[in-house]
Design a protein around this motif. Structure first.
Motif, PDB file in Angstrom:
ATOM      1  N   PHE A  96       0.824  -1.209   0.000  1.00 35.36           N
ATOM      2  CA  PHE A  96       0.000   0.000   0.000  1.00 35.36           C
ATOM      3  C   PHE A  96       0.862   1.265   0.000  1.00 35.36           C
ATOM      4  O   PHE A  96       0.558   2.246  -0.671  1.00 35.36           O
ATOM      5  CB  PHE A  96      -0.942  -0.001   1.203  1.00 35.36           C
ATOM      6  CG  PHE A  96      -2.024  -1.037   1.107  1.00 35.36           C
ATOM      7  CD1 PHE A  96      -3.184  -0.797   0.389  1.00 35.36           C
ATOM      8  CD2 PHE A  96      -1.879  -2.261   1.739  1.00 35.36           C
ATOM      9  CE1 PHE A  96      -4.175  -1.746   0.289  1.00 35.36           C
ATOM     10  CE2 PHE A  96      -2.868  -3.224   1.644  1.00 35.36           C
ATOM     11  CZ  PHE A  96      -4.020  -2.974   0.920  1.00 35.36           C
ATOM     12  N   LYS A 134     -10.746  -0.498  -1.427  1.00 33.98           N
ATOM     13  CA  LYS A 134      -9.399  -0.997  -1.140  1.00 33.98           C
ATOM     14  C   LYS A 134      -8.471  -0.840  -2.343  1.00 33.98           C
ATOM     15  O   LYS A 134      -7.254  -0.814  -2.191  1.00 33.98           O
ATOM     16  CB  LYS A 134      -9.466  -2.472  -0.716  1.00 33.98           C
ATOM     17  CG  LYS A 134     -10.219  -2.701   0.595  1.00 33.98           C
ATOM     18  CD  LYS A 134     -10.162  -4.150   1.027  1.00 33.98           C
ATOM     19  CE  LYS A 134     -10.972  -5.070   0.140  1.00 33.98           C
ATOM     20  NZ  LYS A 134     -12.427  -4.880   0.261  1.00 33.98           N
ATOM     21  N   ILE A 136      -7.533  -2.940  -4.505  1.00 31.86           N
ATOM     22  CA  ILE A 136      -6.571  -4.043  -4.527  1.00 31.86           C
ATOM     23  C   ILE A 136      -6.081  -4.312  -5.948  1.00 31.86           C
ATOM     24  O   ILE A 136      -4.882  -4.487  -6.187  1.00 31.86           O
ATOM     25  CB  ILE A 136      -7.208  -5.319  -3.941  1.00 31.86           C
ATOM     26  CG1 ILE A 136      -7.495  -5.145  -2.449  1.00 31.86           C
ATOM     27  CG2 ILE A 136      -6.305  -6.527  -4.174  1.00 31.86           C
ATOM     28  CD1 ILE A 136      -6.264  -5.041  -1.588  1.00 31.86           C
ATOM     29  N   ARG A 137      -6.999  -4.342  -6.891  1.00 31.78           N
ATOM     30  CA  ARG A 137      -6.629  -4.700  -8.264  1.00 31.78           C
ATOM     31  C   ARG A 137      -5.695  -3.683  -8.903  1.00 31.78           C
ATOM     32  O   ARG A 137      -4.647  -4.069  -9.438  1.00 31.78           O
ATOM     33  CB  ARG A 137      -7.905  -4.940  -9.082  1.00 31.78           C
ATOM     34  CG  ARG A 137      -8.612  -6.222  -8.664  1.00 31.78           C
ATOM     35  CD  ARG A 137     -10.109  -6.172  -8.902  1.00 31.78           C
ATOM     36  NE  ARG A 137     -10.762  -7.330  -8.275  1.00 31.78           N
ATOM     37  CZ  ARG A 137     -11.117  -7.357  -6.974  1.00 31.78           C
ATOM     38  NH1 ARG A 137     -10.892  -6.309  -6.202  1.00 31.78           N
ATOM     39  NH2 ARG A 137     -11.690  -8.432  -6.475  1.00 31.78           N
ATOM     40  N   MET A 139      -3.781  -1.659  -7.390  1.00 36.47           N
ATOM     41  CA  MET A 139      -2.537  -1.695  -6.634  1.00 36.47           C
ATOM     42  C   MET A 139      -1.638  -2.821  -7.137  1.00 36.47           C
ATOM     43  O   MET A 139      -0.431  -2.623  -7.351  1.00 36.47           O
ATOM     44  CB  MET A 139      -2.820  -1.901  -5.141  1.00 36.47           C
ATOM     45  CG  MET A 139      -1.546  -1.970  -4.299  1.00 36.47           C
ATOM     46  SD  MET A 139      -1.871  -2.327  -2.569  1.00 36.47           S
ATOM     47  CE  MET A 139      -2.443  -4.019  -2.679  1.00 36.47           C
ATOM     48  N   ILE A 140      -2.211  -3.998  -7.346  1.00 29.65           N
ATOM     49  CA  ILE A 140      -1.431  -5.122  -7.879  1.00 29.65           C
ATOM     50  C   ILE A 140      -0.882  -4.774  -9.253  1.00 29.65           C
ATOM     51  O   ILE A 140       0.283  -5.050  -9.564  1.00 29.65           O
ATOM     52  CB  ILE A 140      -2.301  -6.396  -7.951  1.00 29.65           C
ATOM     53  CG1 ILE A 140      -2.649  -6.889  -6.539  1.00 29.65           C
ATOM     54  CG2 ILE A 140      -1.578  -7.498  -8.730  1.00 29.65           C
ATOM     55  CD1 ILE A 140      -3.621  -8.056  -6.518  1.00 29.65           C
ATOM     56  N   GLU A 170      -9.928  -1.318 -12.425  1.00 27.89           N
ATOM     57  CA  GLU A 170     -10.867  -0.925 -11.367  1.00 27.89           C
ATOM     58  C   GLU A 170     -12.238  -0.598 -11.949  1.00 27.89           C
ATOM     59  O   GLU A 170     -13.266  -0.896 -11.322  1.00 27.89           O
ATOM     60  CB  GLU A 170     -10.303   0.275 -10.606  1.00 27.89           C
ATOM     61  CG  GLU A 170     -11.150   0.719  -9.416  1.00 27.89           C
ATOM     62  CD  GLU A 170     -11.116  -0.262  -8.248  1.00 27.89           C
ATOM     63  OE1 GLU A 170     -11.741   0.047  -7.209  1.00 27.89           O
ATOM     64  OE2 GLU A 170     -10.475  -1.333  -8.361  1.00 27.89           O
ATOM     65  N   PHE A 303      -7.405 -15.080  -3.205  1.00 33.30           N
ATOM     66  CA  PHE A 303      -8.216 -13.990  -2.662  1.00 33.30           C
ATOM     67  C   PHE A 303      -9.682 -14.425  -2.545  1.00 33.30           C
ATOM     68  O   PHE A 303     -10.334 -14.189  -1.518  1.00 33.30           O
ATOM     69  CB  PHE A 303      -8.103 -12.760  -3.565  1.00 33.30           C
ATOM     70  CG  PHE A 303      -8.745 -11.523  -3.001  1.00 33.30           C
ATOM     71  CD1 PHE A 303      -8.007 -10.623  -2.257  1.00 33.30           C
ATOM     72  CD2 PHE A 303     -10.094 -11.263  -3.203  1.00 33.30           C
ATOM     73  CE1 PHE A 303      -8.594  -9.473  -1.726  1.00 33.30           C
ATOM     74  CE2 PHE A 303     -10.692 -10.125  -2.680  1.00 33.30           C
ATOM     75  CZ  PHE A 303      -9.949  -9.225  -1.945  1.00 33.30           C
ATOM     76  N   LEU A 406       2.205  -9.081  -0.355  1.00 31.96           N
ATOM     77  CA  LEU A 406       0.762  -9.035  -0.559  1.00 31.96           C
ATOM     78  C   LEU A 406       0.114 -10.407  -0.386  1.00 31.96           C
ATOM     79  O   LEU A 406      -1.029 -10.497   0.069  1.00 31.96           O
ATOM     80  CB  LEU A 406       0.458  -8.496  -1.960  1.00 31.96           C
ATOM     81  CG  LEU A 406      -1.025  -8.316  -2.315  1.00 31.96           C
ATOM     82  CD1 LEU A 406      -1.652  -7.233  -1.451  1.00 31.96           C
ATOM     83  CD2 LEU A 406      -1.166  -7.976  -3.792  1.00 31.96           C
ATOM     84  N   VAL A 410      -3.214 -11.267   1.784  1.00 30.42           N
ATOM     85  CA  VAL A 410      -4.394 -11.957   1.257  1.00 30.42           C
ATOM     86  C   VAL A 410      -4.844 -13.041   2.220  1.00 30.42           C
ATOM     87  O   VAL A 410      -6.039 -13.210   2.498  1.00 30.42           O
ATOM     88  CB  VAL A 410      -4.085 -12.555  -0.128  1.00 30.42           C
ATOM     89  CG1 VAL A 410      -5.153 -13.569  -0.539  1.00 30.42           C
ATOM     90  CG2 VAL A 410      -3.989 -11.446  -1.180  1.00 30.42           C
ATOM     91  N   ARG A 413      -6.159 -11.415   5.877  1.00 35.02           N
ATOM     92  CA  ARG A 413      -7.170 -10.361   5.950  1.00 35.02           C
ATOM     93  C   ARG A 413      -8.431 -10.875   6.648  1.00 35.02           C
ATOM     94  O   ARG A 413      -8.736 -12.078   6.618  1.00 35.02           O
ATOM     95  CB  ARG A 413      -7.519  -9.844   4.553  1.00 35.02           C
ATOM     96  CG  ARG A 413      -8.255 -10.835   3.670  1.00 35.02           C
ATOM     97  CD  ARG A 413      -8.300 -10.356   2.232  1.00 35.02           C
ATOM     98  NE  ARG A 413      -9.027 -11.272   1.388  1.00 35.02           N
ATOM     99  CZ  ARG A 413     -10.306 -11.165   1.088  1.00 35.02           C
ATOM    100  NH1 ARG A 413     -11.008 -10.159   1.586  1.00 35.02           N
ATOM    101  NH2 ARG A 413     -10.903 -12.043   0.309  1.00 35.02           N
TER     102      ARG A 413
END
Length: 415
Positions: A96, A134, A136-137, A139-140, A170, A303, A406, A410, A413
């Protein structure tokens, strides 16, 4: 019974080199702790949901029946992160923190793509892009892009097309959520009312369609035909996955395979193909594309497996949606399918999609009393191990290490 099971296992060894660990566990009742998916095997080059976790023929089978699922529960719900055994860096980077700068204006840029003069449509489209997700996608995607750029002897900074892929990922994800909420009749998403609950189903469907159209326009502007093809596959997979979710398999041996394929199409395909897309923009080597794809695929499946576990272990206040939501929708996820091995009564409930009075409560109890949650967590760990194995092939960088970190996030969380 031992002899027939042993003969089945022998036939499997000869005939199914590409069969996944998950399928094998389900079909033959293999105890997961007898399998080493990382240290003993090699990843396949298949685009399917689970081929990279193949059971190795050299494993021993004692008296034919020692493969059966043990009744006792593992001592830890979340054993130590598998990345500790695979990666030797003393301190892995926080994903992050590393991605924060790249994602700072993500939602503002998305809103610019969704600009329309009609105020109500704008309000619908902007509703989920409030900066509270979040992310997440994307960010990856940005971490993968930077890691690949460094691996390819370039500066780590994002290329314009790579940043566009993060934004598009996203947008596609959010559009799919809008449509899913209509199909499921959901009234909560990310802790607030859904678009269909506030504006009605018809307007929600149109809003989802508009977000997809805006994402397609942004994709076309990247100007790379291969990238367009790769990300178009995501939309096809989302539709096919939703159709798969509407059906059930009568054959118990095919049910887990159906579940994994649906999981790949609905969740992992977006992450896998987005990672592949940013690799295409910087590197022409198919092996590098495969590394990016396999990392995204394995993390994506893990995930979703954890998400399916949280439906049984987390309250609605933490998860942002009602607990046991999948059962209420008639869906048999990993914990339920594993629980069937100890509670065969679940098979009939699955076929009627938990529609009879008391089915949801009874199925929930069966899962809690079984090893279903623990076994699903174990499988998520295996997928994360495989993701780490692939990403570790890239040249060392802070972003590569953050992607390894990460995988632990996963697994641990709670929402």
């Amino acid at each position: 019974m031992a002899a027939p099971l042993w003969r089945q296992y022998q036939r499997w060894i000869v005939s199914s080199a590409g069969t996944s660990l998950l399928e094998t566990q389900w079909r033959y009742g293999v105890r997961p702790t007898s399998v080493s998916a990382v240290s003993g095997g090699r990843a396949s080059r298949s685009s399917g949901p689970g081929d990279e976790l193949s059971l190795q023929p050299k494993q021993r089978v004692l008296q034919g029946y020692t493969l059966s699922l043990a009744r006792h529960k593992p001592r830890l719900l979340y054993p130590s992160c598998p990345c500790r055994n695979i990666h030797s860096d003393a301190k892995l980077k926080d994903p992050f923190t590393l991605a924060q700068k790249d994602l700072a204006s993500l939602y503002d840029d998305i809103k610019k793509e969704l600009f329309v003069s009609k105020e109500e449509l704008k309000s619908l489209c902007d509703y989920y892009f409030d900066g509270k997700g979040k992310a997440i996608r994307p960010m990856i995607v940005v971490l993968m892009a930077r890691a690949l750029n460094i691996h390819s002897n370039r500066a780590g900074d994002l290329l314009p097309g790579q940043r566009a892929v993060a934004m598009i990922s996203e947008m596609i994800h959010t559009a799919s959520l809008v449509h899913d909420d209509v199909i499921d009749g959901s009234d909560k998403r990310r802790g607030k009312r859904t678009i269909n609950d506030m504006w009605g189903e018809k307007k929600a469907i149109l809003a989802g369609d508009f977000i997809l159209s805006a994402a397609s326009m942004a994709l076309a502007r990247i100007g790379n035909i291969t990238v367009v093809k790769v990300l178009s596959q995501v939309i096809e997979d989302l539709v096919r996955g939703e159709f798969m979710q509407l059906g059930s398999k009568e054959n118990e041996n095919e049910r887990f395979k159906h579940y994994l394929e649906k999981t790949f199409k609905k969740t992992a395909s977006l992450i896998a193909n987005s990672c592949k897309a940013v690799s295409i923009l910087v590197n022409s080597d198919p092996d590098v594309h495969e590394i990016a794809y396999q990392y995204g695929k394995n993390v994506g499946i893990a995930f979703q497996l954890v998400d399916d576990v949280l439906d049984f272990t987390t309250g609605a206040s933490q998860l942002g949606k009602p607990s046991a939501a999948d059962l209420k929708l008639g869906l048999a996820t990993g914990p339920v399918l594993f629980a069937c091995q100890q509670f065969p009564e679940l098979h009939a409930m699955i076929m009627r999609r938990f529609s009879s009075k008391g089915d949801v409560a009874q199925a929930w109890q069966y899962v809690i009393q079984s090893d279903g949650v623990q076994q699903t967590n174990f499988l998520a760990q295996r997928y994360c191990q495989e993701a780490i194995r692939h990403i570790s092939m890239l040249r060392p960088s802070a972003e590569r290490d953050a992607l390894i970190r990460l995988t632990e996030m996963v697994l641990t969380r709670d929402k």
